[in-house]
Design a protein around this motif. Sequence first.
Motif, PDB file in Angstrom:
ATOM      1  N   ASP A  46      67.089  54.026  48.612  1.00  0.00           N
ATOM      2  CA  ASP A  46      67.551  52.696  48.213  1.00  0.00           C
ATOM      3  C   ASP A  46      67.714  52.603  46.700  1.00  0.00           C
ATOM      4  O   ASP A  46      68.694  52.038  46.202  1.00  0.00           O
ATOM      5  N   ALA A  47      66.765  53.163  45.961  1.00  0.00           N
ATOM      6  CA  ALA A  47      66.846  53.150  44.498  1.00  0.00           C
ATOM      7  C   ALA A  47      68.048  53.959  44.025  1.00  0.00           C
ATOM      8  O   ALA A  47      68.760  53.543  43.097  1.00  0.00           O
ATOM      9  N   MET A  48      68.300  55.094  44.663  1.00  0.00           N
ATOM     10  CA  MET A  48      69.458  55.909  44.288  1.00  0.00           C
ATOM     11  C   MET A  48      70.761  55.176  44.613  1.00  0.00           C
ATOM     12  O   MET A  48      71.721  55.231  43.830  1.00  0.00           O
ATOM     13  N   ASP A  49      70.810  54.463  45.720  1.00  0.00           N
ATOM     14  CA  ASP A  49      71.997  53.669  46.065  1.00  0.00           C
ATOM     15  C   ASP A  49      72.242  52.594  45.017  1.00  0.00           C
ATOM     16  O   ASP A  49      73.376  52.352  44.608  1.00  0.00           O
ATOM     17  N   ASP A  50      71.160  51.941  44.572  1.00  0.00           N
ATOM     18  CA  ASP A  50      71.289  50.920  43.536  1.00  0.00           C
ATOM     19  C   ASP A  50      71.830  51.521  42.243  1.00  0.00           C
ATOM     20  O   ASP A  50      72.723  50.960  41.607  1.00  0.00           O
ATOM     21  N   LEU A  51      71.284  52.671  41.853  1.00  0.00           N
ATOM     22  CA  LEU A  51      71.749  53.329  40.635  1.00  0.00           C
ATOM     23  C   LEU A  51      73.205  53.760  40.752  1.00  0.00           C
ATOM     24  O   LEU A  51      73.979  53.640  39.794  1.00  0.00           O
ATOM     25  N   LEU A  52      73.583  54.249  41.907  1.00  0.00           N
ATOM     26  CA  LEU A  52      74.961  54.657  42.125  1.00  0.00           C
ATOM     27  C   LEU A  52      75.893  53.459  42.013  1.00  0.00           C
ATOM     28  O   LEU A  52      76.967  53.543  41.412  1.00  0.00           O
ATOM     29  N   GLU A  54      75.372  50.756  40.247  1.00  0.00           N
ATOM     30  CA  GLU A  54      75.450  50.410  38.826  1.00  0.00           C
ATOM     31  C   GLU A  54      76.370  51.378  38.087  1.00  0.00           C
ATOM     32  O   GLU A  54      77.171  50.965  37.243  1.00  0.00           O
ATOM     33  N   LEU A  55      76.256  52.647  38.382  1.00  0.00           N
ATOM     34  CA  LEU A  55      77.105  53.653  37.739  1.00  0.00           C
ATOM     35  C   LEU A  55      78.574  53.407  38.053  1.00  0.00           C
ATOM     36  O   LEU A  55      79.433  53.494  37.165  1.00  0.00           O
TER      37      LEU A  55
END
Length: 68
Positions: A46-52, A54-55
């Motif tokens: 979930d955190a990686m999805d959020d960062l993606l 944002e990117l």
Amino acid sequence: MSEGFPVGVPVRVMSDAEQAAYWKDKARKHERRWRLLMKKLRRSVDAMDDLLGELEQVEDAALGAEKE
């Protein structure tokens, strides 16, 4: 012997009921470990999805600024 099997006794000398309790206890411990691991993994994904996300927003903004 609170778990239903004697602690420190080899499984091969336990009664059938004690062996069943022993393996049931071990299975539950593994299930708890996997459940915790899967929760941690889900949070990481979930955190990686959020960062993606944002990117992608930053990338879109940068590409939009280049066109202007």
